[in-house]
Design a protein around this motif. Structure first.
Motif, PDB file in Angstrom:
ATOM      1  N   LEU A  19       0.829  -1.211   0.000  1.00 46.26           N
ATOM      2  CA  LEU A  19       0.000   0.000   0.000  1.00 46.26           C
ATOM      3  C   LEU A  19       0.861   1.257   0.000  1.00 46.26           C
ATOM      4  O   LEU A  19       0.533   2.238  -0.677  1.00 46.26           O
ATOM      5  N   ALA A  20       1.964   1.230   0.737  1.00 44.71           N
ATOM      6  CA  ALA A  20       2.878   2.380   0.740  1.00 44.71           C
ATOM      7  C   ALA A  20       3.475   2.589  -0.640  1.00 44.71           C
ATOM      8  O   ALA A  20       3.607   3.728  -1.104  1.00 44.71           O
ATOM      9  N   ALA A  21       3.834   1.503  -1.310  1.00 49.42           N
ATOM     10  CA  ALA A  21       4.390   1.606  -2.658  1.00 49.42           C
ATOM     11  C   ALA A  21       3.365   2.189  -3.627  1.00 49.42           C
ATOM     12  O   ALA A  21       3.710   3.029  -4.476  1.00 49.42           O
ATOM     13  N   LEU A  22       2.127   1.768  -3.497  1.00 50.54           N
ATOM     14  CA  LEU A  22       1.068   2.312  -4.357  1.00 50.54           C
ATOM     15  C   LEU A  22       0.881   3.807  -4.105  1.00 50.54           C
ATOM     16  O   LEU A  22       0.782   4.595  -5.045  1.00 50.54           O
ATOM     17  N   ALA A  23       0.854   4.197  -2.839  1.00 55.40           N
ATOM     18  CA  ALA A  23       0.711   5.620  -2.509  1.00 55.40           C
ATOM     19  C   ALA A  23       1.885   6.423  -3.063  1.00 55.40           C
ATOM     20  O   ALA A  23       1.701   7.527  -3.592  1.00 55.40           O
ATOM     21  N   ALA A  24       3.097   5.875  -2.959  1.00 55.14           N
ATOM     22  CA  ALA A  24       4.275   6.570  -3.476  1.00 55.14           C
ATOM     23  C   ALA A  24       4.212   6.702  -5.004  1.00 55.14           C
ATOM     24  O   ALA A  24       4.607   7.734  -5.559  1.00 55.14           O
ATOM     25  N   ALA A  25       3.705   5.683  -5.673  1.00 59.02           N
ATOM     26  CA  ALA A  25       3.583   5.740  -7.137  1.00 59.02           C
ATOM     27  C   ALA A  25       2.575   6.804  -7.555  1.00 59.02           C
ATOM     28  O   ALA A  25       2.824   7.576  -8.493  1.00 59.02           O
ATOM     29  N   VAL A  26       1.447   6.859  -6.853  1.00 59.01           N
ATOM     30  CA  VAL A  26       0.454   7.896  -7.160  1.00 59.01           C
ATOM     31  C   VAL A  26       1.041   9.269  -6.867  1.00 59.01           C
ATOM     32  O   VAL A  26       0.888  10.212  -7.652  1.00 59.01           O
ATOM     33  N   HIS A  27       1.749   9.387  -5.747  1.00 60.87           N
ATOM     34  CA  HIS A  27       2.374  10.651  -5.367  1.00 60.87           C
ATOM     35  C   HIS A  27       3.401  11.103  -6.410  1.00 60.87           C
ATOM     36  O   HIS A  27       3.550  12.294  -6.658  1.00 60.87           O
ATOM     37  N   ALA A  28       4.087  10.150  -7.027  1.00 65.63           N
ATOM     38  CA  ALA A  28       5.072  10.500  -8.051  1.00 65.63           C
ATOM     39  C   ALA A  28       4.421  11.173  -9.254  1.00 65.63           C
ATOM     40  O   ALA A  28       5.004  12.074  -9.865  1.00 65.63           O
ATOM     41  N   VAL A  29       3.195  10.764  -9.555  1.00 66.89           N
ATOM     42  CA  VAL A  29       2.482  11.324 -10.703  1.00 66.89           C
ATOM     43  C   VAL A  29       1.750  12.604 -10.325  1.00 66.89           C
ATOM     44  O   VAL A  29       1.771  13.593 -11.064  1.00 66.89           O
ATOM     45  N   VAL A  30       1.111  12.609  -9.147  1.00 65.85           N
ATOM     46  CA  VAL A  30       0.361  13.770  -8.669  1.00 65.85           C
ATOM     47  C   VAL A  30       0.886  14.101  -7.264  1.00 65.85           C
ATOM     48  O   VAL A  30       0.391  13.570  -6.265  1.00 65.85           O
ATOM     49  N   PRO A  31       1.901  14.943  -7.175  1.00 66.31           N
ATOM     50  CA  PRO A  31       2.557  15.212  -5.900  1.00 66.31           C
ATOM     51  C   PRO A  31       1.635  15.721  -4.779  1.00 66.31           C
ATOM     52  O   PRO A  31       1.955  15.545  -3.601  1.00 66.31           O
ATOM     53  N   ALA A  32       0.516  16.303  -5.122  1.00 66.01           N
ATOM     54  CA  ALA A  32      -0.400  16.793  -4.087  1.00 66.01           C
ATOM     55  C   ALA A  32      -1.126  15.652  -3.379  1.00 66.01           C
ATOM     56  O   ALA A  32      -1.656  15.842  -2.276  1.00 66.01           O
ATOM     57  N   LEU A  33      -1.149  14.468  -3.969  1.00 63.89           N
ATOM     58  CA  LEU A  33      -1.823  13.330  -3.360  1.00 63.89           C
ATOM     59  C   LEU A  33      -0.836  12.504  -2.535  1.00 63.89           C
ATOM     60  O   LEU A  33       0.288  12.248  -2.965  1.00 63.89           O
ATOM     61  N   PHE A  34      -1.271  12.093  -1.378  1.00 65.65           N
ATOM     62  CA  PHE A  34      -0.489  11.211  -0.488  1.00 65.65           C
ATOM     63  C   PHE A  34       0.924  11.723  -0.205  1.00 65.65           C
ATOM     64  O   PHE A  34       1.890  10.967  -0.311  1.00 65.65           O
ATOM     65  N   PRO A  35       1.073  12.993   0.192  1.00 64.68           N
ATOM     66  CA  PRO A  35       2.422  13.542   0.365  1.00 64.68           C
ATOM     67  C   PRO A  35       3.255  12.883   1.470  1.00 64.68           C
ATOM     68  O   PRO A  35       4.485  12.901   1.392  1.00 64.68           O
ATOM     69  N   THR A  36       2.609  12.311   2.469  1.00 67.24           N
ATOM     70  CA  THR A  36       3.381  11.696   3.563  1.00 67.24           C
ATOM     71  C   THR A  36       2.982  10.251   3.835  1.00 67.24           C
ATOM     72  O   THR A  36       3.491   9.639   4.777  1.00 67.24           O
ATOM     73  N   THR A  37       2.113   9.697   3.042  1.00 63.94           N
ATOM     74  CA  THR A  37       1.593   8.353   3.303  1.00 63.94           C
ATOM     75  C   THR A  37       2.693   7.293   3.320  1.00 63.94           C
ATOM     76  O   THR A  37       2.791   6.495   4.252  1.00 63.94           O
ATOM     77  N   ALA A  38       3.522   7.273   2.311  1.00 65.80           N
ATOM     78  CA  ALA A  38       4.568   6.240   2.230  1.00 65.80           C
ATOM     79  C   ALA A  38       5.591   6.404   3.352  1.00 65.80           C
ATOM     80  O   ALA A  38       5.980   5.424   3.991  1.00 65.80           O
ATOM     81  N   SER A  39       6.029   7.615   3.600  1.00 62.01           N
ATOM     82  CA  SER A  39       7.042   7.816   4.643  1.00 62.01           C
ATOM     83  C   SER A  39       6.502   7.471   6.023  1.00 62.01           C
ATOM     84  O   SER A  39       7.213   6.873   6.842  1.00 62.01           O
ATOM     85  N   ARG A  40       5.246   7.800   6.290  1.00 61.15           N
ATOM     86  CA  ARG A  40       4.651   7.432   7.588  1.00 61.15           C
ATOM     87  C   ARG A  40       4.523   5.917   7.711  1.00 61.15           C
ATOM     88  O   ARG A  40       4.770   5.350   8.780  1.00 61.15           O
ATOM     89  N   ALA A  41       4.164   5.247   6.631  1.00 60.61           N
ATOM     90  CA  ALA A  41       4.055   3.784   6.658  1.00 60.61           C
ATOM     91  C   ALA A  41       5.412   3.154   6.921  1.00 60.61           C
ATOM     92  O   ALA A  41       5.527   2.202   7.703  1.00 60.61           O
ATOM     93  N   ILE A  42       6.448   3.687   6.307  1.00 61.68           N
ATOM     94  CA  ILE A  42       7.795   3.156   6.512  1.00 61.68           C
ATOM     95  C   ILE A  42       8.237   3.361   7.959  1.00 61.68           C
ATOM     96  O   ILE A  42       8.834   2.468   8.571  1.00 61.68           O
TER      97      ILE A  42
END
Length: 67
Positions: free
Chosen positions: A34-57
């Motif tokens: 799920l963190a990887a998915l959030a990071a991939a979406v964030h890579a395309v649209v930086p305004a989405l999920f700005p801290t989701t992956a880092s918080r999960a890690i």
């Protein structure tokens, strides 16, 4: 090494049964996916999920290594 050791040696070394270790590993893999998915979406649209992956890690690190 007996065939059963393949399944029990590592879990026992971290104080878990095979089933406990399996559940833990599946939780870690699900959270990671799920963190990887959030990071991939964030890579395309930086305004989405700005801290989701880092918080999960950070949570994963605490779960694996302690706070």
């Amino acid at each position: 090494m007996a065939i059963g050791d393949v399944f029990t040696r590592h879990p026992a070394s971290v104080g878990q049964t095979w089933l406990q270790h399996g559940r833990f590993a599946l939780r870690i893999s699900g959270t990671s996916a799920l963190a990887a998915l959030a990071a991939a979406v964030h890579a395309v649209v930086p305004a989405l999920f700005p801290t989701t992956a880092s918080r999960a890690i950070e949570r994963l690190h605490a779960q694996i290594h302690g706070p």
